[in-house]
Scaffold this active site. Sequence first.
Site, mmCIF file in Angstrom:
data_model
loop_
_atom_site.group_PDB
_atom_site.id
_atom_site.type_symbol
_atom_site.label_atom_id
_atom_site.label_comp_id
_atom_site.label_asym_id
_atom_site.label_seq_id
_atom_site.Cartn_x
_atom_site.Cartn_y
_atom_site.Cartn_z
ATOM 1 N N ASP A 275 -18.464 62.910 -25.567
ATOM 2 C CA ASP A 275 -19.592 62.260 -26.238
ATOM 3 C C ASP A 275 -19.111 61.140 -27.169
ATOM 4 O O ASP A 275 -19.933 60.472 -27.811
ATOM 5 C CB ASP A 275 -20.496 63.272 -26.944
ATOM 6 N N SER A 276 -17.787 60.880 -27.196
ATOM 7 C CA SER A 276 -17.281 59.639 -27.800
ATOM 8 C C SER A 276 -17.913 58.448 -27.090
ATOM 9 O O SER A 276 -17.884 57.323 -27.616
ATOM 10 C CB SER A 276 -15.754 59.573 -27.713
ATOM 11 N N ASP B 108 -18.869 66.867 -21.891
ATOM 12 C CA ASP B 108 -19.284 67.342 -23.218
ATOM 13 C C ASP B 108 -20.760 67.721 -23.235
ATOM 14 O O ASP B 108 -21.606 66.972 -22.726
ATOM 15 C CB ASP B 108 -19.085 66.235 -24.251
ATOM 16 N N LYS C 22 -17.572 71.352 -22.163
ATOM 17 C CA LYS C 22 -16.963 71.553 -23.488
ATOM 18 C C LYS C 22 -18.054 71.480 -24.540
ATOM 19 O O LYS C 22 -18.988 70.693 -24.404
ATOM 20 C CB LYS C 22 -15.907 70.468 -23.726
ATOM 21 N N GLU D 31 -8.587 69.131 -32.432
ATOM 22 C CA GLU D 31 -8.710 67.753 -32.934
ATOM 23 C C GLU D 31 -8.378 67.650 -34.414
ATOM 24 O O GLU D 31 -8.917 68.405 -35.243
ATOM 25 C CB GLU D 31 -10.135 67.227 -32.676
HETATM 26 O O1 KIV Z 1 -15.813 63.071 -27.113
HETATM 27 C C1 KIV Z 1 -14.586 62.974 -26.952
HETATM 28 O O2 KIV Z 1 -14.054 61.962 -26.468
HETATM 29 C C2 KIV Z 1 -13.756 64.083 -27.364
HETATM 30 C C3 KIV Z 1 -12.284 63.802 -27.524
HETATM 31 C C4 KIV Z 1 -12.056 63.071 -28.782
HETATM 32 C C5 KIV Z 1 -11.491 65.036 -27.429
HETATM 33 O O3 KIV Z 1 -14.246 65.140 -27.592
#
Ligand code: KIV
Length: 256
Positions: free
Chosen positions: A44-45, A83, A111, A180
Amino acid sequence: MLSNFSQLSERKQAGPPLAVLTCYDYPTARLLDEAGVDLLLVGDSLGMVVLGLPDTTGVTMEDMLHHVKAVARGVSRVPIIADLPIHSYTTPELALRNASRLIEAGAQAVKLEGGVSVIPQVRAIVGAGIPFVGHIGMLPQNVVVEGGYKKKGKTPEGAALLLADALALDEAGACACVLESMVAEVAETITKQVKMSTIGIGAGRACDGQVLVTPDLLGSFPWFRPPFAKARSDIASETLRAVREYIADVQSSTPA
Ligand code: KIV
């Protein structure tokens, strides 16, 4: 090279460490698959590095589904983790429903963020046979509540909470867990005590693997890069150069 999540425990024992990258679109998925990464994370980045949001708290299930489908179209080998965005797993029932939607969209695992507090959600997902990846330490979905991105595990109490989260996720059947932004020694202790594979980001080198946000690696999002992320190319400068060359070329030609 990993081809499914059941190979994770063998890799934890025998190595080499897992090389994991985030991915949000079709062409990048094709390239990362061809390059041989072990796992892709549609994180979700996405909210920050693709959608231009200030943090991950504005990302929706619809956003995630859209990008998981695009990434899945570009992949021929590498397993995809997707995510669950904020608010998409507030109950075990909702978590399972949304996890199933991400799997239908093309992910092989899901995740979500949290440890002890989300174990009922984790059990619902794992119980349905969906490979599950945890995420503990600094939790980006908590950035508004916590008032910033803060490194975790700096006190003995903080370290003990992280270990308790990791052990609970391990016990609930997580196959892997992102660690993280936490003190490296805490990440090392967790890695030694759990069966699941730990995938670190800003958590030292002792994890079972490392994950990076791909635009940080490529230098394609130059406005913010965390200190631990080493850019290995400068796509932003190369884009500016190519576009300026194109503009100059077009503008130098005399209209007929
Ligand atoms: O959303 C994401 O990219 C992440 C990474 C920073 C592990 O969860």
